[in-house]
Design an enzyme around this catalytic site. Sequence first.
Site, mmCIF file in Angstrom:
data_model
loop_
_atom_site.group_PDB
_atom_site.id
_atom_site.type_symbol
_atom_site.label_atom_id
_atom_site.label_comp_id
_atom_site.label_asym_id
_atom_site.label_seq_id
_atom_site.Cartn_x
_atom_site.Cartn_y
_atom_site.Cartn_z
ATOM 1 N N LYS A 166 -24.298 17.078 12.392
ATOM 2 C CA LYS A 166 -24.209 17.754 14.322
ATOM 3 C C LYS A 166 -24.307 16.506 15.189
ATOM 4 O O LYS A 166 -23.061 16.806 15.638
ATOM 5 C CB LYS A 166 -26.052 17.580 14.101
ATOM 6 C CG LYS A 166 -26.673 18.956 12.827
ATOM 7 C CD LYS A 166 -27.884 19.089 13.007
ATOM 8 C CE LYS A 166 -28.442 20.397 12.527
ATOM 9 N NZ LYS A 166 -27.758 21.559 11.987
ATOM 10 N N PHE A 201 -34.982 21.118 4.244
ATOM 11 C CA PHE A 201 -33.729 22.369 4.517
ATOM 12 C C PHE A 201 -33.054 21.089 4.562
ATOM 13 O O PHE A 201 -32.467 20.094 5.400
ATOM 14 C CB PHE A 201 -34.399 22.512 6.164
ATOM 15 C CG PHE A 201 -33.102 23.462 6.340
ATOM 16 C CD1 PHE A 201 -33.176 24.675 5.864
ATOM 17 C CD2 PHE A 201 -31.825 23.073 6.500
ATOM 18 C CE1 PHE A 201 -32.135 25.045 6.129
ATOM 19 C CE2 PHE A 201 -30.815 23.959 7.383
ATOM 20 C CZ PHE A 201 -30.827 24.839 7.539
ATOM 21 N N ASP A 220 -30.632 12.652 3.563
ATOM 22 C CA ASP A 220 -30.257 13.128 4.799
ATOM 23 C C ASP A 220 -30.474 12.890 5.793
ATOM 24 O O ASP A 220 -31.270 13.198 6.589
ATOM 25 C CB ASP A 220 -30.711 14.870 4.552
ATOM 26 C CG ASP A 220 -29.937 16.026 4.789
ATOM 27 O OD1 ASP A 220 -29.520 15.545 6.208
ATOM 28 O OD2 ASP A 220 -30.647 16.524 4.675
#
Length: 406
Positions: A260, A146, A231
């Site tokens: 984030k 994801f 990531d």
Amino acid sequence: MSQPSPSPTADLIATADAHSAHNYHPLPVVVSSGEGAWVTDVEGRRYLDLLAGYSALNFGHGNPRLLAAARAQLDRLTLTSRAFHHDRFADFCAQLAEVCGMEAVLPMNTGAEAIETAVKTARKWGYRVKGVPDGQAKIVVAADNFHGRTTTIVSFSSDPEARADFGPYTPGFEIVPYGDLAALEAAVDEHTVAVLLEPIQGEAGVLVPPPGYLPGVRELTRARNVLFVADEIQSGLGRTGRTFACEHEGVVPDVYVLGKALGGGIVPVSAVVSSREVLGVFRPGEHGSTFGGNPLGCAVALEVLAMLRTGEFQQRATELGEHLHRELAPLVADGRIGAVRGRGLWAGVDVDPAFGTGRELSERLMAEGVLVKDTHGSTIRIAPPLVISKDDLDWALARLRDVLTR
């Protein structure tokens, strides 16, 4: 007889359903304020947040240091665009590069933007530096990944829910099983410019790769002259007990992708961080973002980096994470949950079908004052703010045990 007025929660949810796209299926709670690891809804009920905005809120709701940094910057300057320099940009780039052990930073806003930037970076590096023929660059990714929801990113997703009905899809990607080094080696060829992986797959249910996998990826990519792009949007910045999840295996990738928690849960801040050789392939006008690297985002991110340098939050994630996994283990042993995976203050908990779906368990926990979120039907994720107290974590775990015995 007049009908009773709907509750504020029901009224607000009904209005949202009537006027917003239904691209999320949130739990039926309407949060109005938060402090630390706790949030309060519009009717005054308090909940312990065990999701932390998918790790965007690693430092908690309303962290005083981050709010102070944001307020101070709001009074000075919020945006210039990259048409001009501003006085927070240089420090942000220099300090983020230092924390990553890298040389250069390309700032963006959201995680998906940063992944798109990493894809463009790898392709341009492949053409300019590696010498891959134009239009033939390939990036190898892992199944169940994801990385975001843009049209390019869903083109290399193996999740039908994320991918279906959004074609035609962007070519140039090959998907291999996560954790399978032999499959990865077979997929890497002379046109491969990058291997893009999550060191821990978050949305897939907090999947930790087998020991030796990440070092094997690092060795393979170095030997084949391929970029290793990590990531760390969810796994990075303290969540796993280290600044970066790659550190648990002693691995330093060629490229970090961050987001984030870099914005402290206040503003969206993301970045691609790498060497000067890699990010130096860009020339003015070839890539950019109006808000990327804006003064407000830089000010908040600088405070995030200052907090990470103390090591306090990494240590909390280590200690509380060990406690979390130690307390969850008996629930697996007695069959109340199927499995637990994770690292640091991060766990994927598979729900035994006898106790319901992940969604049903999330709703039961919400009724007890604990907020978690399901993924892939049968799994809930536990990722509280790193500022959570041990007592509060134990309280939440007691609520989990309670709902699993009913």
